[in-house]
Every structure is written in structure tokens, then in C-alpha cells.
Design a protein around this motif. Structure first.
Motif, PDB file in Angstrom:
ATOM      1  N   PRO A  42       1.081  -1.132   0.064  1.00  0.00           N
ATOM      2  CA  PRO A  42       0.005   0.012   0.183  1.00  0.00           C
ATOM      3  C   PRO A  42       0.798   1.309  -0.064  1.00  0.00           C
ATOM      4  N   GLY A  43       0.407   2.091  -0.889  1.00  0.00           N
ATOM      5  CA  GLY A  43       1.291   3.437  -0.923  1.00  0.00           C
ATOM      6  C   GLY A  43       2.798   3.416  -1.235  1.00  0.00           C
ATOM      7  N   LYS A 168      10.320   6.414  -5.590  1.00  0.00           N
ATOM      8  CA  LYS A 168      10.438   7.622  -4.600  1.00  0.00           C
ATOM      9  C   LYS A 168      11.861   7.635  -4.470  1.00  0.00           C
TER      10      LYS A 168
ATOM     11  N   PRO B 145       4.777   8.141   4.135  1.00  0.00           N
ATOM     12  CA  PRO B 145       5.156   7.856   2.878  1.00  0.00           C
ATOM     13  C   PRO B 145       3.866   7.362   2.109  1.00  0.00           C
ATOM     14  N   GLU B 146       3.040   6.346   2.855  1.00  0.00           N
ATOM     15  CA  GLU B 146       2.118   5.644   2.261  1.00  0.00           C
ATOM     16  C   GLU B 146       1.010   6.262   1.468  1.00  0.00           C
ATOM     17  N   ASP B 149      -4.509   8.569   2.248  1.00  0.00           N
ATOM     18  CA  ASP B 149      -5.851   8.202   1.560  1.00  0.00           C
ATOM     19  C   ASP B 149      -5.999   6.703   2.037  1.00  0.00           C
ATOM     20  N   LYS B 150      -5.014   6.081   2.678  1.00  0.00           N
ATOM     21  CA  LYS B 150      -4.926   4.604   3.104  1.00  0.00           C
ATOM     22  C   LYS B 150      -6.335   4.121   4.027  1.00  0.00           C
ATOM     23  N   LEU B 152      -9.193   5.100   3.584  1.00  0.00           N
ATOM     24  CA  LEU B 152     -10.221   4.815   2.405  1.00  0.00           C
ATOM     25  C   LEU B 152     -10.252   3.523   1.663  1.00  0.00           C
ATOM     26  N   LYS B 168       6.752   7.982  10.807  1.00  0.00           N
ATOM     27  CA  LYS B 168       7.782   8.706   9.744  1.00  0.00           C
ATOM     28  C   LYS B 168       7.233  10.281   9.684  1.00  0.00           C
ATOM     29  N   THR B 171       9.525  12.748   8.175  1.00  0.00           N
ATOM     30  CA  THR B 171       9.562  12.966   6.530  1.00  0.00           C
ATOM     31  C   THR B 171       8.576  13.739   6.112  1.00  0.00           C
ATOM     32  N   VAL B 174       9.318  16.072   3.007  1.00  0.00           N
ATOM     33  CA  VAL B 174       9.329  15.602   1.542  1.00  0.00           C
ATOM     34  C   VAL B 174       7.757  15.164   1.224  1.00  0.00           C
ATOM     35  N   PHE B 175       7.183  14.739   2.113  1.00  0.00           N
ATOM     36  CA  PHE B 175       5.949  14.252   1.722  1.00  0.00           C
ATOM     37  C   PHE B 175       4.689  15.229   2.260  1.00  0.00           C
ATOM     38  N   ASP B 176       4.908  16.507   1.477  1.00  0.00           N
ATOM     39  CA  ASP B 176       3.895  17.552   1.646  1.00  0.00           C
ATOM     40  C   ASP B 176       2.713  17.656   1.157  1.00  0.00           C
ATOM     41  N   LYS B 202      12.261   7.160  14.224  1.00  0.00           N
ATOM     42  CA  LYS B 202      13.685   7.475  13.802  1.00  0.00           C
ATOM     43  C   LYS B 202      13.968   8.627  15.104  1.00  0.00           C
TER      44      LYS B 202
END
Lengths: 223, 223
Positions: A42-43, A168, B145-146, B149-150, B152, B168, B171, B174-176, B202
Motif C-alpha cells: 500500500p502506498g 520514490k 510515505p504511504e 488516503d489509506k 479509504l 515517519k 519525513t 518531503v511528503f508535503d 527514528k
């Protein structure tokens, strides 16, 4: 009006999925439709990868997409916006697609005049690897944030794929323990024939190699 | 010598997994062992989260860990280094654990004097949600990063969890396109009782809330 159908696939009546997958592969060959089974966690970026792939290829092939998910229509809606034919397949809770469920999708999509059809499988590294969908080739996406140890933990998925996209790659700056050489070595240890292509569906990095892999594979299929 | 066992679990002989899960829950209650079933996609950070959790709690509770995977021993090896009791469970290709497989692990681990045991389930958002393991509570990790929307796409997983760690978070730069408010709203729409905690395994960001959730849950269990 929606630009895509939503269908609920039924559980298969065939006991021998492998034989059924071979039949579907033969049916698709007769109508010269190349079917790519695209799998990942997923993702990992299947839909984003597909959108960029469609933009690169829609001028030269007739493309269709089947989006499979337990629930939601967000992926089919995103793909329909690119202008290609798309349907959403709901699996009724099932964790994978088999050949008969794929055939139900193919029938709804209508693929006779299509050159290149992508089945976006359910996000799952385990079950989809166990069921032949009848696809011409299998592709998977491993994303950098998942880590370079995934071939060790989910070996079957890496073994059955013709091509692995490591996606990615634009985030390698924050995932600095991900080793590109090591992941490639681990994939090739399991599957020496796999093509491993490093990409970023967000920035387009590495996409030339991926698009070329599709062009070459479709050309070989039709020759 | 290895500091952890590796066991291959056998397929269950019980037809009614829910009844078997209730039996296991009762057995664990009698010995006052709290079992947490930890689920996520591949690579969402289950093992890294566990290592940091163990460091925070090992001075105040007796902890054990069962690492389930299709293959490899990398996770049990990582956990054994923290000094707590650990075993690696190989599922023989199975995409989830059920209550009887969990019981096989419990037996090998030896849990009678343990206060807090974690079952790290197979990385998969579909199948583990369908099988009650007999755990006291269910936790899942969704990593930034996934994508937001997961919930859903994999609603059942979010529905059965008592707590969701959004991992995460370091991050997000970067995953804006990941929206913390939106993901929380989507989770609570499915499961209004879920606790949603934003963390980074982390950097340790947000871990106070998670550690407090465990302390409170274990205390309530024993009172």
C-alpha cells in the motif's frame, strides 16, 4: 457523470487458477492486448507511476487501466482524468485478484482494441504473488521508504516479477540507510532475470528506462 | 549462538478462529500477560518502533516479542539485541497470523512471567485485519510515505485497531501532500474510539504519548 465504472468482482468458480490464467493469457494474445499486472505494498506509488506512464505513452498506444481495491474509487477517478479508459474493481474484501476476477474486469473494461492494459492489483506484497492473473508480464514497485530489506521478507513477490521499479528515489536524502546497490543485489539473488529500474514517479527521474521497458516488451509481444 | 528461536507455525486445526481467539485471550488474562498485535504495511516501521518502545519500557515491565514474517530473521535478530526475549515466527507463506498460530508462538516464547508481549504481524493491511489473534489490543502503524488516503482503501484495518500510530512524521517535509488533520479525520470516521498518535520512530517525536498509551492500557488490564 463518472468517467469510470465500478464493478464488484465475484469469487472464482475455477479450482485451477493456473490453467484459467493460461486461458486468459491466450485470449489476450489473440486480441493482441498486452496485460501488465502491477503490484506493490500500500502506498508505494502505483497510481502516481501509472499517471506518469500514461502521459508518456498515450500518444502511441491505446491504454486501459483496471484499478483493484478493497474499497474506494479514488484511483479510478485519478486515472480517468488522464483520458484513458479506466474501471474500478472492488474485490469484496479479497486481498488479491486471480485470473477469473481479472477476466471479469477485462470484460467490463472492453479491451479488444486496446494495446496495453494495466491491472493495478490490491496493495499487498504477499497474496497477489501467489495468484497468476493471466497477465503478460508482472511488475512490482518497491518504494525507498519501505527499506532495502523487503526482498528478504517477501521473496516470492520479487521472484515472480519481470521488472521491479524502485520508486520514490527523490526521498533517498531522508532515507539515507537505503542502499541502492544492496537492494538490487538482493532482488537479483532471488530473480537473476529481473530488470531493476530506479525511478521517482513524482519527479520523473529514471522514467526513460521504464517507458523503454514497456515499449520493448509490447513490441516483442506483437512480433 | 543465536539469541532467538525460529519456529515454523502450522496451519490451524480450529474452524472457529473467533472462539479460539477468545480462549487465548482468557489464557493470557489468567497469567496477566498483555498481548499487543502490531500491524502495518511492509516497511511502515514496526521493528524500529518496537526497538524504541522496548528501550523506554524495559526498566518497568518484562517484555517479549514475537516477530512474524514469511521469511528472514532480520527482525528477531534486531529485537534480541535490545535484551528482551524474542522469537521469529515463519508463517510458511501465510499472509497473516490467527489465534492458533499466535498460541504456537506464545508457547515457544514462554510468556508466563511476561507483562507485555508484542506480536509483530506480517506486513499486510488486508488479511491480518480479518483474523483475531487473541490479542488484548490491536495497534497499527500507518507511515507518512504511504499517503493519507489509506483509511479509504483499507477500512477494515483501521476499524479494528485500538490505536493508530502515524509514523515517519520526520519525513513530512518531503511528503508535503500528507495532511495530518485529514488522515485523523478519516480514521475517526471509521473508528471514533481509535487513538491516533503522530510519531517518528527514528527521532522519537511523539513517543511520550505512545508510551503513555501502553502504560495506561497495561495498568487498566491488570486492575
Amino acid at each position: 457523470m463518472k468517467e469510470y465504472k465500478v464493478i464488484e468482482v465475484k469469487r472464482s468458480i475455477f479450482e485451477d487458477n493456473n490453467a484459467d490464467a493460461d486461458r486468459l493469457r491466450q485470449e489476450l494474445r489473440e486480441q493482441k492486448t498486452f496485460l501488465l499486472n502491477l503490484m506493490s505494498s500500500p502506498g508505494a506509488g502505483k497510481t502516481t507511476t501509472l499517471k506518469r506512464t500514461i502521459e508518456a505513452l498515450k500518444g502511441e498506444m491505446k491504454i486501459g487501466v483496471m484499478e483493484a481495491d478493497i474499497d474506494s474509487e479514488v484511483d479510478a477517478a485519478a486515472i480517468a482524468k488522464t483520458g484513458v479508459r479506466a474501471i474500478q474493481i472492488h474485490t469484496g474484501g479479497m486481498c488479491h485478484l486471480d485470473a477469473d476476477m481479472t477476466r471479469q474486469g477485462i470484460k467490463e473494461l472492453g479491451t479488444k482494441e486496446l494495446d496495453f492494459v494495466v491491472l493495478e492489483n490490491v496493495g499487498n506484497l504477499v497474496c497477489p504473488a501467489e495468484f497468476d492473473t493471466g497477465s503478460t508480464k508482472n511488475a512490482m514497485i518497491l518504494s525507498v521508504p519501505e527499506g532495502d530489506d523487503k526482498p528478504l521478507k517477501y521473496p516470492l513477490m520479487f521472484t515472480i516479477c519481470d521488472v521491479v521499479l524502485v520508486n520514490k528515489c527523490d526521498t533517498l536524502c531522508v532515507f539515507d540507510d537505503f542502499d541502492k546497490d544492496r537492494v538490487k543485489e538482493r532482488i537479483l539473488d532471488l530473480n537473476p532475470k529481473a530488470e531493476v529500474i530506479f525511478v521517482s514517479a513524482k519527479t520523473g527521474e529514471g522514467f526513460d528506462g521504464w517507458i523503454e521497458w514497456i515499449r520493448r516488451s509490447v513490441k516483442e509481444y506483437n512480433s
